[in-house]
Design a protein around this motif. Sequence first.
Motif, PDB file in Angstrom:
ATOM      1  N   GLY A   1       9.047  17.653  14.189  1.00 42.70           N
ATOM      2  CA  GLY A   1       9.088  17.314  12.776  1.00 42.70           C
ATOM      3  C   GLY A   1       7.696  17.318  12.183  1.00 42.70           C
ATOM      4  N   THR A   2       7.561  16.626  11.062  1.00 44.04           N
ATOM      5  CA  THR A   2       6.277  16.663  10.372  1.00 44.04           C
ATOM      6  C   THR A   2       5.207  15.942  11.172  1.00 44.04           C
ATOM      7  OG1 THR A   2       5.066  15.855   8.468  1.00 44.04           O
ATOM      8  CG2 THR A   2       7.072  14.689   9.041  1.00 44.04           C
ATOM      9  N   ILE A   3       4.028  16.528  11.217  1.00 42.41           N
ATOM     10  CA  ILE A   3       2.944  15.924  11.984  1.00 42.41           C
ATOM     11  C   ILE A   3       2.386  14.708  11.263  1.00 42.41           C
ATOM     12  CG2 ILE A   3       1.051  17.252  10.975  1.00 42.41           C
ATOM     13  CD1 ILE A   3      -0.055  17.461  13.867  1.00 42.41           C
ATOM     14  N   TRP A   4       2.744  14.581   9.964  1.00 39.54           N
ATOM     15  CA  TRP A   4       2.179  13.465   9.198  1.00 39.54           C
ATOM     16  C   TRP A   4       2.693  12.121   9.699  1.00 39.54           C
ATOM     17  CZ3 TRP A   4      -1.937  14.617   6.755  1.00 39.54           C
ATOM     18  CH2 TRP A   4      -2.112  15.902   6.237  1.00 39.54           C
ATOM     19  N   ALA A   5       3.909  12.085  10.196  1.00 42.26           N
ATOM     20  CA  ALA A   5       4.449  10.793  10.641  1.00 42.26           C
ATOM     21  C   ALA A   5       3.580  10.168  11.735  1.00 42.26           C
ATOM     22  CB  ALA A   5       5.893  10.970  11.093  1.00 42.26           C
ATOM     23  N   PRO A   6       3.354  10.861  12.872  1.00 36.92           N
ATOM     24  CA  PRO A   6       2.479  10.232  13.877  1.00 36.92           C
ATOM     25  C   PRO A   6       1.055  10.036  13.373  1.00 36.92           C
ATOM     26  CG  PRO A   6       3.060  12.479  14.527  1.00 36.92           C
ATOM     27  CD  PRO A   6       3.929  12.117  13.373  1.00 36.92           C
ATOM     28  N   LEU A   7       0.572  10.949  12.520  1.00 35.30           N
ATOM     29  CA  LEU A   7      -0.797  10.788  12.028  1.00 35.30           C
ATOM     30  C   LEU A   7      -0.939   9.519  11.203  1.00 35.30           C
ATOM     31  CD1 LEU A   7      -2.147  14.334  11.053  1.00 35.30           C
ATOM     32  CD2 LEU A   7      -2.695  12.877  13.011  1.00 35.30           C
ATOM     33  N   PHE A   8       0.046   9.271  10.318  1.00 36.12           N
ATOM     34  CA  PHE A   8      -0.049   8.057   9.504  1.00 36.12           C
ATOM     35  C   PHE A   8       0.176   6.813  10.359  1.00 36.12           C
ATOM     36  CE2 PHE A   8       0.619  10.771   5.669  1.00 36.12           C
ATOM     37  CZ  PHE A   8      -0.551  10.393   5.048  1.00 36.12           C
ATOM     38  N   ALA A   9       1.040   6.924  11.367  1.00 32.33           N
ATOM     39  CA  ALA A   9       1.221   5.782  12.271  1.00 32.33           C
ATOM     40  C   ALA A   9      -0.098   5.443  12.944  1.00 32.33           C
ATOM     41  CB  ALA A   9       2.286   6.114  13.321  1.00 32.33           C
ATOM     42  N   LEU A  10      -0.781   6.490  13.417  1.00 35.10           N
ATOM     43  CA  LEU A  10      -2.085   6.295  14.047  1.00 35.10           C
ATOM     44  C   LEU A  10      -3.076   5.719  13.046  1.00 35.10           C
ATOM     45  CD1 LEU A  10      -3.866   6.728  16.509  1.00 35.10           C
ATOM     46  CD2 LEU A  10      -4.270   9.068  15.765  1.00 35.10           C
ATOM     47  N   ALA A  11      -3.059   6.269  11.832  1.00 33.51           N
ATOM     48  CA  ALA A  11      -3.988   5.788  10.801  1.00 33.51           C
ATOM     49  C   ALA A  11      -3.758   4.310  10.527  1.00 33.51           C
ATOM     50  CB  ALA A  11      -3.812   6.609   9.530  1.00 33.51           C
ATOM     51  N   GLY A  12      -2.477   3.885  10.544  1.00 40.65           N
ATOM     52  CA  GLY A  12      -2.180   2.469  10.329  1.00 40.65           C
ATOM     53  C   GLY A  12      -2.899   1.597  11.347  1.00 40.65           C
ATOM     54  N   PHE A  13      -2.852   2.021  12.632  1.00 44.77           N
ATOM     55  CA  PHE A  13      -3.563   1.255  13.659  1.00 44.77           C
ATOM     56  C   PHE A  13      -5.062   1.262  13.380  1.00 44.77           C
ATOM     57  CE2 PHE A  13       0.319   2.000  16.140  1.00 44.77           C
ATOM     58  CZ  PHE A  13       0.517   0.721  16.620  1.00 44.77           C
ATOM     59  N   GLY A  14      -5.560   2.433  12.978  1.00 44.02           N
ATOM     60  CA  GLY A  14      -6.983   2.535  12.676  1.00 44.02           C
ATOM     61  C   GLY A  14      -7.383   1.568  11.573  1.00 44.02           C
ATOM     62  N   VAL A  15      -6.606   1.559  10.485  1.00 48.44           N
ATOM     63  CA  VAL A  15      -6.905   0.671   9.354  1.00 48.44           C
ATOM     64  C   VAL A  15      -6.831  -0.787   9.808  1.00 48.44           C
ATOM     65  CG1 VAL A  15      -6.046  -0.162   7.135  1.00 48.44           C
ATOM     66  CG2 VAL A  15      -6.144   2.293   7.600  1.00 48.44           C
ATOM     67  N   GLY A  16      -5.767  -1.098  10.554  1.00 46.55           N
ATOM     68  CA  GLY A  16      -5.613  -2.467  11.039  1.00 46.55           C
ATOM     69  C   GLY A  16      -6.812  -2.894  11.862  1.00 46.55           C
ATOM     70  N   TYR A  17      -7.266  -2.013  12.775  1.00 45.90           N
ATOM     71  CA  TYR A  17      -8.389  -2.380  13.623  1.00 45.90           C
ATOM     72  C   TYR A  17      -9.660  -2.531  12.802  1.00 45.90           C
ATOM     73  CZ  TYR A  17     -11.889  -2.412  17.212  1.00 45.90           C
ATOM     74  OH  TYR A  17     -12.945  -2.787  17.993  1.00 45.90           O
ATOM     75  N   TYR A  18      -9.819  -1.648  11.811  1.00 42.36           N
ATOM     76  CA  TYR A  18     -11.018  -1.714  10.970  1.00 42.36           C
ATOM     77  C   TYR A  18     -11.094  -3.064  10.260  1.00 42.36           C
ATOM     78  CZ  TYR A  18     -14.335  -0.502   7.302  1.00 42.36           C
ATOM     79  OH  TYR A  18     -15.405  -0.503   6.467  1.00 42.36           O
ATOM     80  N   VAL A  19      -9.963  -3.455   9.638  1.00 42.13           N
ATOM     81  CA  VAL A  19      -9.930  -4.735   8.928  1.00 42.13           C
ATOM     82  C   VAL A  19     -10.164  -5.885   9.908  1.00 42.13           C
ATOM     83  CG1 VAL A  19      -8.448  -6.314   7.629  1.00 42.13           C
ATOM     84  CG2 VAL A  19      -8.477  -3.876   7.083  1.00 42.13           C
ATOM     85  N   TYR A  20      -9.504  -5.793  11.070  1.00 37.79           N
ATOM     86  CA  TYR A  20      -9.663  -6.849  12.074  1.00 37.79           C
ATOM     87  C   TYR A  20     -11.130  -7.017  12.452  1.00 37.79           C
ATOM     88  CZ  TYR A  20      -9.870  -8.797  16.773  1.00 37.79           C
ATOM     89  OH  TYR A  20     -10.215  -9.528  17.878  1.00 37.79           O
ATOM     90  N   SER A  21     -11.805  -5.877  12.740  1.00 35.02           N
ATOM     91  CA  SER A  21     -13.170  -6.001  13.241  1.00 35.02           C
ATOM     92  C   SER A  21     -14.113  -6.518  12.153  1.00 35.02           C
ATOM     93  CB  SER A  21     -13.665  -4.656  13.781  1.00 35.02           C
ATOM     94  OG  SER A  21     -13.674  -3.711  12.737  1.00 35.02           O
ATOM     95  N   HIS A  22     -13.717  -6.357  10.874  1.00 32.83           N
ATOM     96  CA  HIS A  22     -14.582  -6.875   9.818  1.00 32.83           C
ATOM     97  C   HIS A  22     -14.300  -8.331   9.482  1.00 32.83           C
ATOM     98  CE1 HIS A  22     -17.009  -3.452   8.174  1.00 32.83           C
ATOM     99  NE2 HIS A  22     -16.322  -2.913   9.176  1.00 32.83           N
ATOM    100  N   LEU A  23     -13.121  -8.815   9.874  1.00 28.11           N
ATOM    101  CA  LEU A  23     -12.774 -10.203   9.540  1.00 28.11           C
ATOM    102  C   LEU A  23     -12.926 -11.140  10.728  1.00 28.11           C
ATOM    103  CD1 LEU A  23      -9.602  -9.836   7.290  1.00 28.11           C
ATOM    104  CD2 LEU A  23     -11.939 -10.354   6.604  1.00 28.11           C
ATOM    105  N   VAL A  24     -12.983 -10.562  11.947  1.00 20.89           N
ATOM    106  CA  VAL A  24     -12.841 -11.415  13.127  1.00 20.89           C
ATOM    107  C   VAL A  24     -14.000 -12.392  13.267  1.00 20.89           C
ATOM    108  CG1 VAL A  24     -14.004  -9.907  14.763  1.00 20.89           C
ATOM    109  CG2 VAL A  24     -12.152 -11.378  15.534  1.00 20.89           C
ATOM    110  N   HIS A  25     -15.174 -12.067  12.702  1.00 24.46           N
ATOM    111  CA  HIS A  25     -16.293 -12.999  12.866  1.00 24.46           C
ATOM    112  C   HIS A  25     -16.041 -14.310  12.132  1.00 24.46           C
ATOM    113  CE1 HIS A  25     -17.279 -10.999   9.053  1.00 24.46           C
ATOM    114  NE2 HIS A  25     -17.817 -12.154   8.738  1.00 24.46           N
ATOM    115  N   ARG A  26     -15.137 -14.279  11.118  1.00 23.26           N
ATOM    116  CA  ARG A  26     -14.810 -15.547  10.439  1.00 23.26           C
ATOM    117  C   ARG A  26     -13.949 -16.406  11.337  1.00 23.26           C
ATOM    118  NH1 ARG A  26     -13.236 -13.909   4.432  1.00 23.26           N
ATOM    119  NH2 ARG A  26     -14.799 -12.300   4.166  1.00 23.26           N
ATOM    120  N   SER A  27     -12.834 -15.851  11.758  1.00 22.33           N
ATOM    121  CA  SER A  27     -12.058 -16.547  12.782  1.00 22.33           C
ATOM    122  C   SER A  27     -11.082 -15.551  13.366  1.00 22.33           C
ATOM    123  CB  SER A  27     -11.324 -17.756  12.208  1.00 22.33           C
ATOM    124  OG  SER A  27      -9.945 -17.460  12.050  1.00 22.33           O
TER     125      SER A  27
END
Lengths: 432, 255
Positions: free
Chosen positions: A155-181
Amino acid sequence: MSDTHAQSVAFVRDTAIPPSPAPANAAGPVKWMRDNLFATWANALLTVAAIYVIFLVLSATLPWIFGGLWTTSSLAECREVLQGRSAACFSVLTDRWNQLLFGFKYPVDLYWRPTVAFVLLFVAAAPVLFFDLPRKLLIVTALYPFIAYYLIWGGTIWAPLFALAGFGVGYYVYSHLVHRSFAIGFFGGIAAAIIAWVVGSYLTGALASETPFLEAVPSRDMGGFMLNMMLGVTCVSLSLPIGIALALGRQSSMPLIKWICVVFIEFIRGVPLITLLFVANVMLAYFFPPGSGVDLFLRVVIMITMFSSAYIAEVIRGGLAALPKGQYEAADSLGLDYPQAMRLIILPQALKISIPGIVNIAVGLFKDTTLVSVISMFDLVGMIRGPILASTDWNGVYWELLGFAALLFFVVCYGISQYSQWLERRLATDHR
Amino acid sequence: MAETAQMKVSDEVAISIQQMNKWYGSFHVLRDIDLTVYEGERIVICGPSGSGKSTLIRCINALEEHQKGSITVDGTLLSSDLKNIDKIRSEVGMCFQHFNLFPHLSILENLTLAPIWVRKTPKKEAEEVAMHYLEKVKIPDQANKYPGQLSGGQQQRVAIARSLCMKPRIMLFDEPTSALDPEMIKEVLDTMIELAEEGMTMLCVTHEMGFARQVANRVIFMDEGQIVEQNEPEEFFNNPQSPRTQLFLSQILGH
Ligand SMILES: Nc1ncnc2c1ncn2[C@@H]1O[C@H](COP(=O)(O)OP(=O)(O)OP(=O)(O)O)[C@@H](O)[C@H]1O
Ligand SMILES: [Mg+2]
C-alpha cells in the motif's frame, strides 16, 4: 635458574611423557555404559526395557517417515501407490506448501515480500538478542517494524513513514521536556506523537496514490505460518515493555497508577485468552468507529498483547521482589534518580532473574497464536483444519499435516529456549 | 547533653539536625534529635540494638523520611522536594553493613556508574578517578572482577571507594565491619582511618570501640531513639555520665 641449582640437577626431562590411556574398563564408552546403564541389576533391566520401547516406536515410525511419498497429487493417489503399505503421504506438504506458509489468499507473486521481511527479522533481532554486537545496529531494529509492515501489507508508503515520524516527533518533544521532569517529558512526548499520527493519517489519505509501488494486501488475506510468526513476534515484542511498565506501576507509590495496574493485571489473568479473542472478533469492532480501519489483525494483536503482558508483569514483579532492598538503597544513596536506578540497577537484575519465566510466557504465547483459528483466521492450524483437510484431495491426512505443524512450532520454541539458556549463562556474574 | 565547645574542628556546619522526630507507623523511633556536625568532624554513634542508630543516619540522606523537625545538610534543607534530596545524596556518601555492591556490574563499573550518570563525568575521566580510589583502598588489580568474586573485606573497601568516587563532602557508615570476619575488619578500618586522617567528615555507626578511641572527635550514645550522651572519646569511655551508658559500656567492653 640459579647456577647452584643447575649443578645439582643431574637430569631434567625436556619433553613430557605422553599420557598412557586408562584401561578400557576405567574410561571410555565401556565405563560410561557400566556407570550409567548397567550399574545395578534393576538398572540393567530398565535399560533393556527402555531400549525395547525405543525400538518399537522407531520401527513403526521410521519406515513410515522414510517410505513417505512426496510427489502424488491427492490422498487417493497416495493410497493407490502404497497399496495398503503403511507410509506417510507427505505430498500434501509439497502440494500445499505455500498455503501452509502464507495462507490461501496472499497473492502468489508477492510471496517474496513476507519472505524478505522474515529474513530481515533476523538482522533486526540480532542486536537485541546478542548485545555484544555494535550498538549502532539497533537503528535497523528500530526501523524494522516499519519496513516489515510496508513489505507485508504494502500500500501507500506514507502510512509507515508517518507512523515513524510520529515516534520521531514524540521523542523530540520528550527529549526537550525531560529535563523538567520525567513525567512531563513522557506525557508530552506521547501527546505530541498522537497529534503527529492524527495529522499523518489525514495526510496519508490525501497523499496515497491509486497505484502504490507495492500492491496493498489486506490483513484478512494473511494466513499460514506467516500469520503465527507475525502475531508471535509482534505480541512478544510489545508485551515485554508493557509488562515491565505494568510491573513497575504495580510497585508505584502513586495509588492511582498502582490501582490501574493491579486491576488490569488481575482482570486479564482471570479471563481465558479465547474469551479475549472472541471479544476481539466481535466486541472491539463496536468500540472503534466503523471504517476506521482497525482490522481484525490489530484487534487480535491488542488482545494477545494485553494477555501476555499481564503475565509478564507478574513474572517481573517476582524478579523485582527477589532483589534485596539494599540494591534500591545503594542506588538511591548514590544520587541516581528513579528512571536511572530502574534502568541501570534494578531492571537488569530483575529481568535476569525473570528470564526463565519470561521465556516460558513467550513460548506459550507463540503457541497460543494458533487459537486465532477459532475466530476464523487462517493461521497454520486454521489452514490445516479448514481449507486443506476440507478439500477432497487431502481429506484425512492428519498425521503428516499436524506433525509438520508441530515440527515448525517445535523448531521455533526450542530455538527460543536454547537462546534463553545461553543468555542466562552469558549474564551469570554473581558467581554463587 | 551539652555540647562541649572544644570538640569543634571547624566552624563550618556540615549537618544540622533540629528537634527531629520519626515514627514507623505508630512506633516512635527517633525522639527530639538535636545534632550539629561540623566540617571535618568524625563522629561515632553507638548504642544497643534497636536504639535507632541506623534510622538516624539513614534520615540524613533521606533513605528514611522524618516526620518532624529539620535536617540541613551542607546548607540544603532536606524536604520532600526531590531536587533537594538528589542534591544531598550526591554530597553524602554511604556505606552499608552488607556492602550493597551491584552484582551485575564489574568493580570498575560499580565505581564509575554514579559519576557518569549523576555527575555526567566523561567515561574516561570517571575510570581514571575510579582507579585512583581503587588504588587507595589497595585493590586496583580487582577492577575487572565482579563483586561476587571478592572477599567481604574487599567488597566493603570497594563500597567505600564507590562512595568516594562521587567526591562526597560527608561519609555515613552503618556498621561497615559487622558483617565481616575478624581478619577482614582491620583492612576496612584501616581504610576508614586513612579517610579520617584526610579530614573527611564522617558519621559512623560502629561497635569498634578501638576505632572510636583512635579516630572519633566525639562519641554519641543512643538509646530508645534518643541521644543519651555525647562526649570526646576519652571522657566518654573513662567517665560515662548516664547509668544507661555505663551499663552499655560495661556490657560491650566487659568481655
Ligand atoms: N521499616 C521499619 N518498619 C518498622 N519498624 C522499623 C523499621 N526499621 C526499623 N524499625 C524499628 O526501629 C527501631 C530502630 O531500628 P534501627 O535499625 O535504627 O536500630 P539500630 O540501632 O540500627 O539497631 P542495630 O544495632 O540492630 O542495627 C527498631 O526497634 C526496629 O525494630
Ligand atoms: Mg542498624
